[in-house]
Scaffold this active site. Sequence first.
Site, mmCIF file in Angstrom:
data_model
loop_
_atom_site.group_PDB
_atom_site.id
_atom_site.type_symbol
_atom_site.label_atom_id
_atom_site.label_comp_id
_atom_site.label_asym_id
_atom_site.label_seq_id
_atom_site.Cartn_x
_atom_site.Cartn_y
_atom_site.Cartn_z
ATOM 1 N N THR A 51 -0.327 5.032 -1.333
ATOM 2 C CA THR A 51 -1.786 5.061 -1.478
ATOM 3 C C THR A 51 -2.342 6.482 -1.409
ATOM 4 O O THR A 51 -3.144 6.889 -2.257
ATOM 5 C CB THR A 51 -2.436 4.194 -0.382
ATOM 6 O OG1 THR A 51 -1.976 2.854 -0.525
ATOM 7 C CG2 THR A 51 -3.940 4.214 -0.490
ATOM 8 N N THR A 75 0.819 -1.213 0.000
ATOM 9 C CA THR A 75 0.000 0.000 0.000
ATOM 10 C C THR A 75 0.856 1.268 0.000
ATOM 11 O O THR A 75 0.351 2.358 0.267
ATOM 12 C CB THR A 75 -0.935 0.024 1.218
ATOM 13 O OG1 THR A 75 -0.136 -0.076 2.417
ATOM 14 C CG2 THR A 75 -1.921 -1.133 1.174
ATOM 15 N N CYS A 129 -0.789 9.417 -1.802
ATOM 16 C CA CYS A 129 -0.328 10.226 -2.932
ATOM 17 C C CYS A 129 -1.134 9.899 -4.180
ATOM 18 O O CYS A 129 -1.540 10.792 -4.937
ATOM 19 C CB CYS A 129 1.153 9.950 -3.202
ATOM 20 S SG CYS A 129 2.249 10.245 -1.812
#
Length: 266
Positions: free
Chosen positions: A210, A207, A212
Site C-alpha cells: 500500500t 494491503t 509503495c
Amino acid sequence: MTAIAVTIAGSDSGGGAGIQADLKTFSALGVYGASVITALTAQNTIGVQGIHDVPPTFVTQQIDSVFSDLTINAVKVGMLSQPAIIEAVAEGLTRYSATRIVLDPVMVAASGDRLLAPQAVDALRRVLLPMALLVTPNLPEAAALLDEPLAQDEQAMCRQAERILALGPKAVLVKGGHGTGLESTDILMDQQGIRRFAASRIDTRNTHGTGCTLSSAIAAGLAKGLSLDDAVAAGKSFISAAIGASDQLQIGRGDGPVHHFHAKWS
C-alpha cells in the site's frame, strides 16, 4: 513528451511491494518507469525471508545509467536499508539536480519484518529528508522518525507532520492507514498549511504494498505535471480503488497485494 519516473527502492520477489509495485503503478497511470534497485528481498505474502543489499557503488552506477540517458520527471525513493546506500542515493540525486522527489521512508514491511537497519534511521533523517519534495510516512514510520509514540488521532498526526516538516522536506504526508475509525485519513502539510485527504476504510487483509503504491502514484502524478495537491489527491484515489479491488485477486497464503491494474483487468 513521455512522462518518466524512476523508482529507487528494493525488489519484492513476491511482486506486491517495492520496485515491482512501483513499476506496476507507473504503468497503470500511463507513466514510463525506470528503476534503481537498492536491495533484493526474498519475500512473499507471508513475510520477508532474506535481504541482500546491493553494493553502494552499483547503486551509483544504476543512477548514472538512468539519469545520464533518460529525462526523469519525478523520483520515488523507497527501501534504503543501509547508511552507505542512503549516502549514495543522496549524492546521485544531487549530482543530477533531481527536484520532484517523493520519499517513502520504508522501515518495516507489512508483515512486521524490519527493512531498515537501526543505524540507517539517522542517515535517512539527516541526509535524504531535506532533499524531498514530499515525504510519506505511515503512523509507525512517523513515530520512528521522531522517536515518539504512535499518533492516536488527527491532532497528533498534525503535530508529528509539523515536526517532520521541520527536518527539511518541502511537504509531509502522514498516512492514517494504520489508524482506526470508519475513514482512513492522510494529513498533508507544507508551508501553506494543512490539507486532509480521507477515504472510507476498507475491510480487507490484502494491503501488501500500500505505501509503495501510494508514493509511486503521487510520483506518477508529479511526472505528468500535476501540482502536489492534485498528485496526492489522485494518488489517494488510486490506492483506495486498488485496495477496494484487492479481493478480486487470489495471490499467496498471507496478506495479498493491492490490485494495481484494477482499471485494466476484467
